[in-house]
Design an enzyme around this catalytic site. Sequence first.
Site, PDB file in Angstrom:
ATOM      1  N   LYS A  29       0.834  -1.214   0.000  1.00 33.67           N
ATOM      2  CA  LYS A  29       0.000   0.000   0.000  1.00 33.67           C
ATOM      3  C   LYS A  29       0.861   1.253   0.000  1.00 33.67           C
ATOM      4  O   LYS A  29       0.664   2.163  -0.805  1.00 33.67           O
ATOM      5  CB  LYS A  29      -0.898  -0.009   1.253  1.00 33.67           C
ATOM      6  CG  LYS A  29      -1.577   1.311   1.538  1.00 33.67           C
ATOM      7  CD  LYS A  29      -2.466   1.243   2.763  1.00 33.67           C
ATOM      8  CE  LYS A  29      -1.796   1.487   4.082  1.00 33.67           C
ATOM      9  NZ  LYS A  29      -1.524   2.880   4.442  1.00 33.67           N
ATOM     10  N   ASN A  30       1.833   1.295   0.925  1.00 28.77           N
ATOM     11  CA  ASN A  30       2.574   2.537   1.119  1.00 28.77           C
ATOM     12  C   ASN A  30       3.628   2.790   0.045  1.00 28.77           C
ATOM     13  O   ASN A  30       4.272   3.840   0.050  1.00 28.77           O
ATOM     14  CB  ASN A  30       3.182   2.570   2.525  1.00 28.77           C
ATOM     15  CG  ASN A  30       2.092   2.733   3.574  1.00 28.77           C
ATOM     16  OD1 ASN A  30       0.960   3.094   3.250  1.00 28.77           O
ATOM     17  ND2 ASN A  30       2.428   2.468   4.832  1.00 28.77           N
ATOM     18  N   ARG A  99      -4.163  10.685   4.934  1.00 29.01           N
ATOM     19  CA  ARG A  99      -2.899  11.334   5.254  1.00 29.01           C
ATOM     20  C   ARG A  99      -1.939  11.304   4.064  1.00 29.01           C
ATOM     21  O   ARG A  99      -1.236  12.272   3.788  1.00 29.01           O
ATOM     22  CB  ARG A  99      -2.268  10.614   6.456  1.00 29.01           C
ATOM     23  CG  ARG A  99      -0.848  10.979   6.782  1.00 29.01           C
ATOM     24  CD  ARG A  99      -0.739  12.306   7.482  1.00 29.01           C
ATOM     25  NE  ARG A  99       0.644  12.645   7.765  1.00 29.01           N
ATOM     26  CZ  ARG A  99       1.007  13.733   8.426  1.00 29.01           C
ATOM     27  NH1 ARG A  99       0.127  14.589   8.878  1.00 29.01           N
ATOM     28  NH2 ARG A  99       2.281  13.980   8.645  1.00 29.01           N
ATOM     29  N   CYS A 123      -5.699   7.834   9.435  1.00 24.20           N
ATOM     30  CA  CYS A 123      -5.889   7.102  10.681  1.00 24.20           C
ATOM     31  C   CYS A 123      -5.575   8.004  11.874  1.00 24.20           C
ATOM     32  O   CYS A 123      -4.581   8.739  11.858  1.00 24.20           O
ATOM     33  CB  CYS A 123      -4.954   5.885  10.728  1.00 24.20           C
ATOM     34  SG  CYS A 123      -5.530   4.509   9.730  1.00 24.20           S
ATOM     35  N   ARG A 128      -0.066  13.935  14.062  1.00 25.06           N
ATOM     36  CA  ARG A 128       0.291  13.926  12.648  1.00 25.06           C
ATOM     37  C   ARG A 128       0.295  15.332  12.013  1.00 25.06           C
ATOM     38  O   ARG A 128      -0.445  15.617  11.073  1.00 25.06           O
ATOM     39  CB  ARG A 128      -0.613  12.963  11.869  1.00 25.06           C
ATOM     40  CG  ARG A 128      -0.657  11.583  12.490  1.00 25.06           C
ATOM     41  CD  ARG A 128      -1.346  10.572  11.637  1.00 25.06           C
ATOM     42  NE  ARG A 128      -0.437   9.914  10.718  1.00 25.06           N
ATOM     43  CZ  ARG A 128      -0.807   8.987   9.840  1.00 25.06           C
ATOM     44  NH1 ARG A 128      -2.059   8.642   9.742  1.00 25.06           N
ATOM     45  NH2 ARG A 128       0.070   8.426   9.051  1.00 25.06           N
ATOM     46  N   PRO A 129       1.148  16.223  12.519  1.00 22.85           N
ATOM     47  CA  PRO A 129       1.220  17.573  11.954  1.00 22.85           C
ATOM     48  C   PRO A 129       1.905  17.574  10.579  1.00 22.85           C
ATOM     49  O   PRO A 129       2.441  16.547  10.161  1.00 22.85           O
ATOM     50  CB  PRO A 129       2.072  18.331  12.974  1.00 22.85           C
ATOM     51  CG  PRO A 129       2.911  17.291  13.630  1.00 22.85           C
ATOM     52  CD  PRO A 129       2.116  16.020  13.595  1.00 22.85           C
ATOM     53  N   ILE A 130       1.916  18.730   9.907  1.00 20.77           N
ATOM     54  CA  ILE A 130       2.602  18.802   8.608  1.00 20.77           C
ATOM     55  C   ILE A 130       3.685  19.885   8.622  1.00 20.77           C
ATOM     56  O   ILE A 130       4.116  20.367   7.580  1.00 20.77           O
ATOM     57  CB  ILE A 130       1.633  19.010   7.430  1.00 20.77           C
ATOM     58  CG1 ILE A 130       0.904  20.353   7.521  1.00 20.77           C
ATOM     59  CG2 ILE A 130       0.631  17.873   7.336  1.00 20.77           C
ATOM     60  CD1 ILE A 130       0.321  20.775   6.182  1.00 20.77           C
ATOM     61  N   ASP A 131       4.134  20.249   9.835  1.00 23.88           N
ATOM     62  CA  ASP A 131       5.134  21.315   9.957  1.00 23.88           C
ATOM     63  C   ASP A 131       6.407  21.043   9.143  1.00 23.88           C
ATOM     64  O   ASP A 131       6.974  21.950   8.529  1.00 23.88           O
ATOM     65  CB  ASP A 131       5.478  21.534  11.445  1.00 23.88           C
ATOM     66  CG  ASP A 131       5.881  20.244  12.156  1.00 23.88           C
ATOM     67  OD1 ASP A 131       5.327  19.179  11.829  1.00 23.88           O
ATOM     68  OD2 ASP A 131       6.771  20.293  13.024  1.00 23.88           O
ATOM     69  N   LEU A 132       6.831  19.790   9.114  1.00 25.73           N
ATOM     70  CA  LEU A 132       8.104  19.504   8.422  1.00 25.73           C
ATOM     71  C   LEU A 132       7.960  19.592   6.904  1.00 25.73           C
ATOM     72  O   LEU A 132       8.922  19.888   6.192  1.00 25.73           O
ATOM     73  CB  LEU A 132       8.626  18.117   8.819  1.00 25.73           C
ATOM     74  CG  LEU A 132       8.905  17.916  10.308  1.00 25.73           C
ATOM     75  CD1 LEU A 132       9.379  16.497  10.584  1.00 25.73           C
ATOM     76  CD2 LEU A 132       9.935  18.928  10.802  1.00 25.73           C
ATOM     77  N   ASP A 315       4.063  -0.034  12.137  1.00 26.31           N
ATOM     78  CA  ASP A 315       2.861  -0.655  11.564  1.00 26.31           C
ATOM     79  C   ASP A 315       2.736  -2.139  11.944  1.00 26.31           C
ATOM     80  O   ASP A 315       1.701  -2.752  11.696  1.00 26.31           O
ATOM     81  CB  ASP A 315       2.858  -0.512  10.038  1.00 26.31           C
ATOM     82  CG  ASP A 315       2.678   0.937   9.604  1.00 26.31           C
ATOM     83  OD1 ASP A 315       2.254   1.756  10.429  1.00 26.31           O
ATOM     84  OD2 ASP A 315       2.965   1.245   8.430  1.00 26.31           O
ATOM     85  N   ARG A 408      -9.111  -0.403   3.947  1.00 25.69           N
ATOM     86  CA  ARG A 408      -8.220   0.635   3.385  1.00 25.69           C
ATOM     87  C   ARG A 408      -6.860   0.047   3.030  1.00 25.69           C
ATOM     88  O   ARG A 408      -6.169   0.567   2.151  1.00 25.69           O
ATOM     89  CB  ARG A 408      -8.004   1.767   4.407  1.00 25.69           C
ATOM     90  CG  ARG A 408      -9.185   2.702   4.539  1.00 25.69           C
ATOM     91  CD  ARG A 408      -8.808   3.873   5.421  1.00 25.69           C
ATOM     92  NE  ARG A 408      -7.489   4.346   5.081  1.00 25.69           N
ATOM     93  CZ  ARG A 408      -6.625   4.895   5.917  1.00 25.69           C
ATOM     94  NH1 ARG A 408      -6.939   5.062   7.168  1.00 25.69           N
ATOM     95  NH2 ARG A 408      -5.437   5.288   5.514  1.00 25.69           N
TER      96      ARG A 408
END
Length: 429
Positions: A29-30, A99, A123, A128-132, A315, A408
């Site tokens: 999947k990933n 995500r 999930c 799970r921020p997106i700062d980076l 995972d 999913r």
Amino acid sequence: MTPTREAFQITGLAGKRTLSGEIPVRGAKNDALKAIPASFLFSDTLTIENIPHIADISAMANLVKGLGGIVEENDRTMRITTTHADGKELPVEIAKRMRASVVSVGPVLARFGHVSFPHPGGCVIGARPIDLFLKSFEKMGATYEVDDKFYHIKATNGKLRGADIFLDIASVGVTETVMMAAVLAEGTTTIRNAAMEPEIQNLASFFVECGAQITGIGTPTLTITGGELLKTNGQAYQVIPDRIEAGSFAILAALAGTEITITGCNLEHLRALLSAFDTAGVRYEKHTNALTVYGADNYTAVNIKTHEYPGFATDLQAPMAILLTQAEGESLVFETMFEGRLHFTDDLVKMGADITMFDPHRVMIRSKKQLVGRELESPDLRAGLAFVIAGIIATKTSRIRNIHHIDRGYEKIEERFRALGVQIERVAD
Ligand code: EPU
């Protein structure tokens, strides 16, 4: 994802080991999820092979369609043409639910100079921020604004430029999106403390075959010299086997199997799990692209600390925790990555497991306890599958609800498990 209102009904084996046979592993999947938006880096049609049939893949294909890409699907092959695509706004409903949508920001921004998107969902396993992501794009000469609905990122003069970027966390998604952006940026980008997951290595190696200049693949320092759009020249992208599926099936085999062979997997990607198996006393035999696991009556406690690849995959933490409920002694599980990823153990306690949570990142699992089947709500994809495994080894019947999470990421899991002898049905909920 829209809840499908289905559940898995499982008749537990009550601790008996009766499963046997072969179980095939599907494409990762990933990996596939990143290959699909990578189509924006190509001037010709990108063919992706070994695509798993799962809900997240359909969502990512729809995201690319929403940006103007043409997607043709034929069984496990997907062909994507972005030649005439010009979309700069990620489809809101998809981006909010998944995500991985944020990874498409890099190639879209690099190709079109501009991208807008809502805060990505997915999930609920932590903040799970997106700062980076934002910090990295700024280093590459982009500016961003945030309004009540969207992030809007713009490359100065429409073109990103190379930069020296240190990732404060070796993030998988940030490494992938920045690498993709860098392929089309002006000049050289160095990503330090880059993630090294096999899916990233596969993506980078394919880009190189298609004309990209990338060095350091498989190391924490990736150097990318940007250039023109890549050209596949008819080469297809091969999605690697899903190492999380393979590992989860191996754990099920250790718990409930006599002899189960997991086929179509890459054992190099399973080293951390097999090392934990060695400590626990799980017996297995390696073959080329397959693994046979022999179930046993007694396992020993193992301490698990999740880590970026090649360490123990976060995972696989939830299925491994199920194995540890059946091991003698005390196992400490230290989830270093996501602060919400151990909450599922509350339900294992309700099933009879002896687990103490010290803090959101650490639990102690104590000696072998027979789990008792019950109704469970799948909280996320990986814990959802762990509940299925728990239901299989438990007494009585378990009903796993919210299985849209499981769908999913795992293709027709009930059919593959039934072939091993598991009594599992998909029922209306
Ligand atoms: N992080 C930040 N800021 C950012 C980005 C990440 O603080 O801007 C933090 C995250 O909150 C997390 C840590 O960095 O605490 C690591 O997250 P990472 O970015 O590596 O994760 P990801 O790219 O969002 C991918 C997989 C996950 C897997 C992790 C770790 C995909 C689509 N998802 O997520 O897989 O758990 O890497 O290996 O590739 C799953 O498949 O069920 C799944 C959640």
